[in-house]
Design an enzyme around this catalytic site. Structure first.
Site, PDB file in Angstrom:
ATOM      1  N   ASP A 156       0.842  -1.190   0.000  1.00  0.00           N
ATOM      2  CA  ASP A 156       0.000   0.000   0.000  1.00  0.00           C
ATOM      3  C   ASP A 156       0.890   1.257   0.000  1.00  0.00           C
ATOM      4  OD1 ASP A 156      -2.362   1.438   0.065  1.00  0.00           O
ATOM      5  OD2 ASP A 156      -3.238   0.203   1.646  1.00  0.00           O
ATOM      6  N   TRP A 189       0.875   2.161  -6.230  1.00  0.00           N
ATOM      7  CA  TRP A 189       1.643   3.281  -6.770  1.00  0.00           C
ATOM      8  C   TRP A 189       0.861   4.220  -7.711  1.00  0.00           C
ATOM      9  CZ3 TRP A 189       6.324   1.196 -10.086  1.00  0.00           C
ATOM     10  CH2 TRP A 189       7.097   2.250 -10.591  1.00  0.00           C
ATOM     11  N   PRO A 190       0.272   3.747  -8.841  1.00  0.00           N
ATOM     12  CA  PRO A 190      -0.367   4.717  -9.740  1.00  0.00           C
ATOM     13  C   PRO A 190      -1.522   5.468  -9.085  1.00  0.00           C
ATOM     14  CG  PRO A 190      -0.739   2.454 -10.519  1.00  0.00           C
ATOM     15  CD  PRO A 190       0.239   2.381  -9.398  1.00  0.00           C
ATOM     16  N   TYR A 192      -1.859   6.393  -5.895  1.00  0.00           N
ATOM     17  CA  TYR A 192      -1.370   7.468  -5.018  1.00  0.00           C
ATOM     18  C   TYR A 192      -0.733   8.597  -5.812  1.00  0.00           C
ATOM     19  CZ  TYR A 192      -2.567   4.797  -0.874  1.00  0.00           C
ATOM     20  OH  TYR A 192      -3.266   4.130   0.102  1.00  0.00           O
ATOM     21  N   ASP A 217     -10.587   2.571  -3.094  1.00  0.00           N
ATOM     22  CA  ASP A 217     -11.004   1.305  -2.484  1.00  0.00           C
ATOM     23  C   ASP A 217     -12.473   1.014  -2.785  1.00  0.00           C
ATOM     24  OD1 ASP A 217      -8.555   1.057  -1.286  1.00  0.00           O
ATOM     25  OD2 ASP A 217      -9.303   1.172   0.778  1.00  0.00           O
TER      26      ASP A 217
END
Ligand SMILES: *[C@@H]1O[C@H](CO)[C@@H](O)[C@H](O)[C@H]1NC(C)=O
Ligand SMILES: *[C@@H]1O[C@H](CO)[C@@H](O)[C@H](O)[C@H]1NC(C)=O
Ligand SMILES: *[C@@H]1O[C@H](CO)[C@@H](O)[C@H](O)[C@H]1NC(C)=O
Length: 415
Positions: A156, A189-190, A192, A217
């Site tokens: 995460d 990653w992408p 955030y 989510d």
């Protein structure tokens, strides 16, 4: 020079991939988060708390109830499994109360049943729920995970500056690689980067991660499932080019079998996730699930679309009169004609099934091919739905009738 550059671009999709031999088709399994969250109070929630009891119970059910045979082979623990402090050697420590025999025990239990073990970490200082994160401890954590027998890591991206991720996620991946233990690498990653307004470096993401989260989510509601569908639909042509064997977009877990989705809505999630070539990670209680939901999760024909060997992700050619149409190229290919999976989702929720009317051109199906070149099969039949394929004005058309917030899913097998 220009020619070489062009060729490199063309081959981006096929040549770049994390070379760990994993995720050649989208991963399938079970993950604790959506259903069980950060439940750590085992006194008041003995059956739901993130614990050895929960994980071993679900792992047993994966095998005895047929999920493993259907292809679901990962069992993953999400956030909230650790103590709140590292030990004196700076290693992560599983909760002593909830995982009294540690993580190696859990890995062995899972693997003895033919399943694979997934575990969660975070690239930042702390996980999203405040447990120790891997920033400054990546090497030690990769080694610890490998020693415990982890097969799949979800990393995460809470509690860290997103600008560190372009360097950090690949670095963490290198440490996983150096352990010599192949571990599926799931990145956040992408998503955030998007949140931070930084444009993702897709070549690097494809090369360093097996799967990655693109969007928020999922929650246990149709509103949430539909918002994710809309995001993937609005961006689907672009996102589909990033996916392929070893590297997949992840619209998040299947919430089928919980409290929020009707049977029709559950079918719609299963259909669209399969067309998107999404990971099929259930988050539910396999010991308490309605038979129709279980049968849907185990539907061989729909799973076969998700796991198709061509490895081409599908997309949404259009949305019209509140019906979105989704399409994926699948095997077999017969004399240049590629088989197709097509799904129509009715986004209108008022009352009665709704008609949709789509030409082959609108669905971007090659109209030089007559539709009788395909054998058509309804993969998720319903007594209140129907479809016809016919030719008028020299155009081939689909006319479909789809339940409110439901789906009609067809396979067009080339013949
Ligand atoms: C590590 O990376 C190398 C080179 O990409 C690859 O050949 C190897 O299979 C990887 N090993 C593991 C355990 O992922
Ligand atoms: C298949 O497509 C290729 C390339 O477009 C073409 O050369 C070939 O004739 C086609 N074969 C058939 C059986 O249509
Ligand atoms: C679909 O379009 C065709 C051609 O315009 C028309 O004949 C047919 O009645 C339409 N069907 C529906 C349900 O609107």
């Amino acid at each position: 020079m220009n020619h070489i550059f062009f060729l490199l671009l063309l081959s981006l999709n096929s040549s770049l991939a994390l070379d760990n031999g994993l995720g050649l088709t989208p991963p399938m399994g079970w993950l604790s988060w959506q259903r069980y969250r950060c439940t750590i109070d085992c006194v008041n929630h003995p059956q739901e708390c993130i614990s050895e009891n929960l994980i071993t119970r679900q792992a047993n059910l994966m095998k005895t109830e047929g999920y493993l045979d259907a292809g679901y082979n990962y069992v993953g623990i999400d956030d909230c499994w650790s103590e709140s402090q590292r030990d004196e050697n700076q290693r992560l420590v599983p909760s002593k109360e909830r995982f009294p025999r540690g993580m190696k025990y859990i890995a062995d239990f899972i693997q003895e049943r033919g399943l694979k073990f997934g575990l969660y970490g975070d690239f930042g200082t702390h996980t999203c729920e405040g447990y120790p994160g891997s920033l400054n401890y990546m090497e030690i954590d990769a080694t610890t995970f490998a020693e415990w027998g982890v097969d799949y890591v979800k990393v995460d991206g809470c509690n860290v500056d997103a600008s560190l991720m372009d360097e950090g996620y690949p670095k963490f991946g290198e440490y996983f690689n150096k352990t010599g233990r192949p571990m599926m690498y799931s990145c956040s990653w992408p998503f955030y980067l998007d949140l931070a307004g930084i444009s993702p470096n897709w070549e690097s993401i494809i090369e360093n991660c097996n799967i990655w989260r693109n969007y928020y989510d999922i929650q246990d509601s149709w509103g949430s499932v539909e918002s994710i569908m809309n995001y993937f639909g609005d961006n689907s042509k672009r996102l589909a080019t990033y996916a392929g064997p070893g590297h997949w977009n992840d619209p998040d877990m299947l919430v089928i079998g919980n409290f929020g989705l009707s049977y029709d809505q559950s079918k719609a999630q299963m259909a669209v996730w399969s067309i998107l070539a999404a990971p099929l990670l259930m988050s539910n209680d396999l010991g308490n699930i309605k038979l129709e939901m279980k049968e849907l999760l185990l539907n061989k024909d729909v799973i076969a679309i998700n796991q198709d060997s061509l490895g081409r992700a599908g997309y949404r050619p259009l949305k019209k009169s509140q019906i979105s149409a989704w399409k994926r190229e699948v095997s077999p290919i017969i004399s240049n004609r590629t088989s197709l999976a097509v799904a129509f989702v009715n986004h209108n929720d008022n009352g009665t099934p709704r008609f949709g009317n789509f030409t082959f051109e609108e669905l971007e199906i090659d109209t030089s091919e007559p539709f009788n070149g395909y054998e058509i099969q309804d993969l998720l039949p319903s007594s209140t739905q129907k479809y016809t394929v016919y030719q008028t004005d020299g155009r081939y058309r689909f006319e479909v009738l789809v339940n409110p917030t439901g789906v009609l899913m067809l396979k067009l097998t080339a013949k």
